[in-house]
Design an enzyme around this catalytic site. Structure first.
Site, PDB file in Angstrom:
ATOM      1  N   THR A  23      -8.922 -17.258  -5.529  1.00 54.97           N
ATOM      2  CA  THR A  23      -8.896 -16.150  -6.478  1.00 54.97           C
ATOM      3  C   THR A  23      -9.485 -16.553  -7.832  1.00 54.97           C
ATOM      4  OG1 THR A  23      -7.334 -14.860  -7.815  1.00 54.97           O
ATOM      5  CG2 THR A  23      -6.494 -16.884  -6.905  1.00 54.97           C
ATOM      6  N   ASP A  24      -9.937 -15.548  -8.594  1.00 54.32           N
ATOM      7  CA  ASP A  24     -10.395 -15.823  -9.962  1.00 54.32           C
ATOM      8  C   ASP A  24      -9.230 -16.117 -10.904  1.00 54.32           C
ATOM      9  OD1 ASP A  24      -9.307 -13.263 -10.190  1.00 54.32           O
ATOM     10  OD2 ASP A  24     -11.084 -12.338 -11.069  1.00 54.32           O
ATOM     11  N   GLU A  25      -7.987 -15.841 -10.445  1.00 58.88           N
ATOM     12  CA  GLU A  25      -6.844 -16.007 -11.351  1.00 58.88           C
ATOM     13  C   GLU A  25      -6.597 -17.478 -11.693  1.00 58.88           C
ATOM     14  OE1 GLU A  25      -3.516 -13.434 -10.608  1.00 58.88           O
ATOM     15  OE2 GLU A  25      -4.763 -12.006  -9.531  1.00 58.88           O
ATOM     16  N   TYR A  66       1.878 -17.733  -9.104  1.00 57.52           N
ATOM     17  CA  TYR A  66       0.884 -17.459  -8.055  1.00 57.52           C
ATOM     18  C   TYR A  66      -0.419 -18.205  -8.321  1.00 57.52           C
ATOM     19  CZ  TYR A  66      -3.013 -15.024  -5.784  1.00 57.52           C
ATOM     20  OH  TYR A  66      -4.166 -14.750  -5.094  1.00 57.52           O
ATOM     21  N   LYS A  69      -2.279 -21.275  -6.255  1.00 58.26           N
ATOM     22  CA  LYS A  69      -3.634 -21.174  -5.692  1.00 58.26           C
ATOM     23  C   LYS A  69      -4.530 -22.268  -6.282  1.00 58.26           C
ATOM     24  CE  LYS A  69      -5.202 -18.577  -3.201  1.00 58.26           C
ATOM     25  NZ  LYS A  69      -5.284 -18.534  -1.704  1.00 58.26           N
TER      26      LYS A  69
HETATM   27  P1  NAD Z   1      -1.734 -10.473   1.648  1.00 56.50           P
HETATM   28  O1  NAD Z   1      -0.473 -10.830   0.936  1.00 56.50           O
HETATM   29  O2  NAD Z   1      -2.052  -9.031   1.899  1.00 56.50           O
HETATM   30  O3  NAD Z   1      -1.781 -11.202   3.080  1.00 56.50           O
HETATM   31  C1  NAD Z   1      -1.415 -12.526   3.258  1.00 56.50           C
HETATM   32  C2  NAD Z   1      -1.230 -12.772   4.756  1.00 56.50           C
HETATM   33  O4  NAD Z   1      -0.877 -14.148   4.942  1.00 56.50           O
HETATM   34  C3  NAD Z   1      -0.133 -11.931   5.378  1.00 56.50           C
HETATM   35  O5  NAD Z   1      -0.560 -11.394   6.614  1.00 56.50           O
HETATM   36  C4  NAD Z   1       0.995 -12.929   5.603  1.00 56.50           C
HETATM   37  O6  NAD Z   1       1.827 -12.611   6.714  1.00 56.50           O
HETATM   38  C5  NAD Z   1       0.223 -14.216   5.826  1.00 56.50           C
HETATM   39  N1  NAD Z   1       1.000 -15.414   5.500  1.00 56.50           N
HETATM   40  C6  NAD Z   1       1.760 -15.639   4.389  1.00 56.50           C
HETATM   41  N2  NAD Z   1       2.319 -16.852   4.455  1.00 56.50           N
HETATM   42  C7  NAD Z   1       1.880 -17.438   5.596  1.00 56.50           C
HETATM   43  C8  NAD Z   1       2.086 -18.693   6.204  1.00 56.50           C
HETATM   44  N3  NAD Z   1       2.888 -19.621   5.639  1.00 56.50           N
HETATM   45  N4  NAD Z   1       1.482 -18.966   7.381  1.00 56.50           N
HETATM   46  C9  NAD Z   1       0.682 -18.024   7.982  1.00 56.50           C
HETATM   47  N5  NAD Z   1       0.465 -16.809   7.456  1.00 56.50           N
HETATM   48  C10 NAD Z   1       1.050 -16.521   6.278  1.00 56.50           C
HETATM   49  O7  NAD Z   1      -2.902 -11.182   0.823  1.00 56.50           O
HETATM   50  P2  NAD Z   1      -4.425 -10.744   0.652  1.00 56.50           P
HETATM   51  O8  NAD Z   1      -4.526  -9.840  -0.518  1.00 56.50           O
HETATM   52  O9  NAD Z   1      -4.959 -10.321   1.965  1.00 56.50           O
HETATM   53  O10 NAD Z   1      -5.044 -12.139   0.223  1.00 56.50           O
HETATM   54  C11 NAD Z   1      -5.628 -13.036   1.189  1.00 56.50           C
HETATM   55  C12 NAD Z   1      -6.150 -14.254   0.483  1.00 56.50           C
HETATM   56  O11 NAD Z   1      -7.127 -13.861  -0.481  1.00 56.50           O
HETATM   57  C13 NAD Z   1      -5.084 -15.022  -0.309  1.00 56.50           C
HETATM   58  O12 NAD Z   1      -5.333 -16.388  -0.165  1.00 56.50           O
HETATM   59  C14 NAD Z   1      -5.296 -14.565  -1.745  1.00 56.50           C
HETATM   60  O13 NAD Z   1      -4.894 -15.573  -2.652  1.00 56.50           O
HETATM   61  C15 NAD Z   1      -6.788 -14.363  -1.760  1.00 56.50           C
HETATM   62  N6  NAD Z   1      -7.295 -13.378  -2.735  1.00 56.50           N
HETATM   63  C16 NAD Z   1      -6.749 -12.121  -2.809  1.00 56.50           C
HETATM   64  C17 NAD Z   1      -7.273 -11.193  -3.713  1.00 56.50           C
HETATM   65  C18 NAD Z   1      -6.740  -9.779  -3.790  1.00 56.50           C
HETATM   66  O14 NAD Z   1      -7.158  -9.024  -4.694  1.00 56.50           O
HETATM   67  N7  NAD Z   1      -5.858  -9.351  -2.913  1.00 56.50           N
HETATM   68  C19 NAD Z   1      -8.345 -11.556  -4.542  1.00 56.50           C
HETATM   69  C20 NAD Z   1      -8.879 -12.851  -4.428  1.00 56.50           C
HETATM   70  C21 NAD Z   1      -8.350 -13.753  -3.517  1.00 56.50           C
HETATM   71  P1  TYD Z   2      -2.042  -6.376  -9.197  1.00 54.60           P
HETATM   72  O1  TYD Z   2      -2.575  -5.330  -8.265  1.00 54.60           O
HETATM   73  O2  TYD Z   2      -0.633  -6.837  -9.017  1.00 54.60           O
HETATM   74  O3  TYD Z   2      -3.080  -7.600  -9.151  1.00 54.60           O
HETATM   75  P2  TYD Z   2      -3.156  -8.922 -10.096  1.00 54.60           P
HETATM   76  O4  TYD Z   2      -1.935  -9.039 -10.905  1.00 54.60           O
HETATM   77  O5  TYD Z   2      -3.280 -10.014  -9.079  1.00 54.60           O
HETATM   78  O6  TYD Z   2      -4.389  -8.747 -10.936  1.00 54.60           O
HETATM   79  O7  TYD Z   2      -2.184  -5.835 -10.668  1.00 54.60           O
HETATM   80  C1  TYD Z   2      -3.440  -5.417 -11.188  1.00 54.60           C
HETATM   81  C2  TYD Z   2      -3.231  -5.076 -12.636  1.00 54.60           C
HETATM   82  O8  TYD Z   2      -2.381  -3.915 -12.714  1.00 54.60           O
HETATM   83  C3  TYD Z   2      -2.517  -6.170 -13.417  1.00 54.60           C
HETATM   84  O9  TYD Z   2      -3.045  -6.212 -14.740  1.00 54.60           O
HETATM   85  C4  TYD Z   2      -1.065  -5.706 -13.444  1.00 54.60           C
HETATM   86  C5  TYD Z   2      -1.201  -4.202 -13.459  1.00 54.60           C
HETATM   87  N1  TYD Z   2      -0.084  -3.442 -12.817  1.00 54.60           N
HETATM   88  C6  TYD Z   2       0.501  -2.377 -13.496  1.00 54.60           C
HETATM   89  O10 TYD Z   2       0.137  -2.042 -14.642  1.00 54.60           O
HETATM   90  N2  TYD Z   2       1.518  -1.694 -12.870  1.00 54.60           N
HETATM   91  C7  TYD Z   2       1.959  -2.023 -11.622  1.00 54.60           C
HETATM   92  O11 TYD Z   2       2.913  -1.380 -11.122  1.00 54.60           O
HETATM   93  C8  TYD Z   2       1.321  -3.097 -10.924  1.00 54.60           C
HETATM   94  C9  TYD Z   2       1.759  -3.501  -9.545  1.00 54.60           C
HETATM   95  C10 TYD Z   2       0.301  -3.788 -11.568  1.00 54.60           C
END
Ligand code: NAD
Ligand code: TYD
Length: 353
Positions: free
Chosen positions: A133-135, A159, A163
């Protein structure tokens, strides 16, 4: 040939598996623990498809990893599995350390042993792609340049710290053991199958249910949003042509303030599913207490992946967000299914007054 995907029942992992199998015939072994965020219904369209082998299990389970690698002999491992929600990491960081740090470590060790025993040609072709992630880069001042791959790591939440730790482990396993790794650092994703604890799906689902649309603080925090299928195409491209040991930032060139996104979703819902009373969904917007340590701005400089690998997002924010709202309108049964007792408990705890 086969690939092993971890976390393939979650939001991005499921989109990746679906797109992968729509694009070609190489089988996928999908290892997912099925936490609250994992949902096999995301993969319903693959029922009976022999190219998809689902295994419920933990990336921290070394014995299981060894057995899966030995049985399926994948040519690549893609690590999506993670605890992914910042707010949950604030309430309970332990699971984040276990999965994102210890789990990634166990996966690296299992893959290192498997890779080390491969024949020379298979060894040279093998890749471990770590999805991050970019975070990890921390927060940006309003006028600071976007995150490039050389930006220092300054994670601010449990988080993002977990990561960041996993990225460091992946990097070290390359430098120390020669493991052929690739890392992608992507901005915020949105699209189908997004669990409604994250901003965009939460707002759509709450709006339709007549509930408040919670904006943390002033709502002027900025994220760079990318349609999930564009993230999946970037990962496929990095796997195909990325240079071993390199990291690639992936983003949508699309910085938006939270409040503007929420207002846009309200306008789309006003058009596509007007409220019974004829009023705008924007009336449901409610400012709530800010998230502790809330990062103010993220922005990705995605020039490296474009320059070196020719990848650019296909979707604009306007087309992607409309598709996303439409998907949620067309899939009320998916939403109802994920709103289990555990989901209701989380919402009650997080948004308690
Ligand atoms: P998500 O929470 O929707 O899904 C995570 C999945 O991993 C779930 O299916 C969960 O059951 C599985 N999981 C959790 N712990 C596990 C373990 N110990 N062993 C096996 N499986 C396990 O997350 P996502 O949004 O799909 O994110 C996927 C990846 O992408 C993550 O690594 C996250 O850090 C990264 N990412 C997410 C975003 C975003 O905006 N959602 C952006 C950049 C990077
Ligand atoms: P989120 O979807 O949780 O992603 P991330 O924190 O990983 O960027 O949140 C996106 C943005 O929205 C973040 O600045 C937090 C904000 N947010 C709200 O303002 N209200 C909410 O209920 C949630 C879940 C997030």
């Amino acid at each position: 040939m086969t690939i092993l995907v971890t976390g393939g029942a979650g939001f991005i992992g499921a989109n990746f598996v679906l797109d992968w199998l729509a694009d070609g015939d190489e089988p996928v072994v999908n290892l997912d623990k099925l936490t609250y965020a994992g949902n096999l219904h995301n993969l319903d369209s693959l029922a009976g498809d022999a190219r998809h082998v689902f295994v419920q299990g933990d990336i921290g389970d070394r014995g299981l990893l060894d057995a899966l690698l030995a049985e399926h002999q994948p040519r690549a491992v893609l690590n999506f599995a993670a605890e992914s929600h910042v707010d949950r990491s604030i309430h309970g960081p332990e699971d984040f350390i276990q999965t994102n740090v210890v789990g990634t470590f166990r996966l690296l060790e299992a893959v290192r042993q498997y890779w080390g025993a491969l024949a020379a040609a298979d060894k040279a072709a093998f890749r471990l792609l770590h999805v991050s992630t970019d975070e990890v880069y921390g927060t940006l001042a309003p006028d600071a340049p976007a995150f490039s791959e050389s930006h220092g790591y300054e994670p601010n939440s449990p988080y993002s710290a977990s990561k960041a730790a996993s990225d460091h482990l992946v990097r070290a396993w390359h430098h120390t053991y020669g493991l052929p790794v690739l890392t992608t650092n992507c901005s915020n994703n949105y699209g189908p199958y997004h669990f409604p604890e994250k901003l965009i799906p939460l707002v759509i689902v709450n709006a339709l249910a007549g509930k408040p649309l919670p904006i943390y603080g002033d709502g002027r925090q900025i994220r760079d949003w990318l349609y999930v299928r564009d993230h999946c195409s970037a990962i496929r491209r990095v796997l195909q042509a990325g240079q071993v040991g390199q990291t690639y930032n992936v983003g949508g060139w699309n910085e938006q303030a939270n409040i503007d996104i929420v207002r846009l979703i309200c306008r789309l819902l006003d058009e596509l599913r007007p409220r019974a009373d004829g009023q705008s969904y924007a009336l449901q917007i409610t400012h709530v207490q800010d998230r502790p340590g809330h990062d103010r701005r993220y922005a990705i400089d995605a020039r490296k992946i474009e320059r070196e690998l020719g990848w650019r997002p296909a979707e604009t924010f306007e087309t992607g967000i409309r598709k996303t709202v439409q998907w949620y309108l067309e899939h009320p049964e998916w939403v109802a299914n994920v709103q289990s007792g555990a989901y209701r408990d989380w919402i009650a705890q997080q948004y308690a007054d």
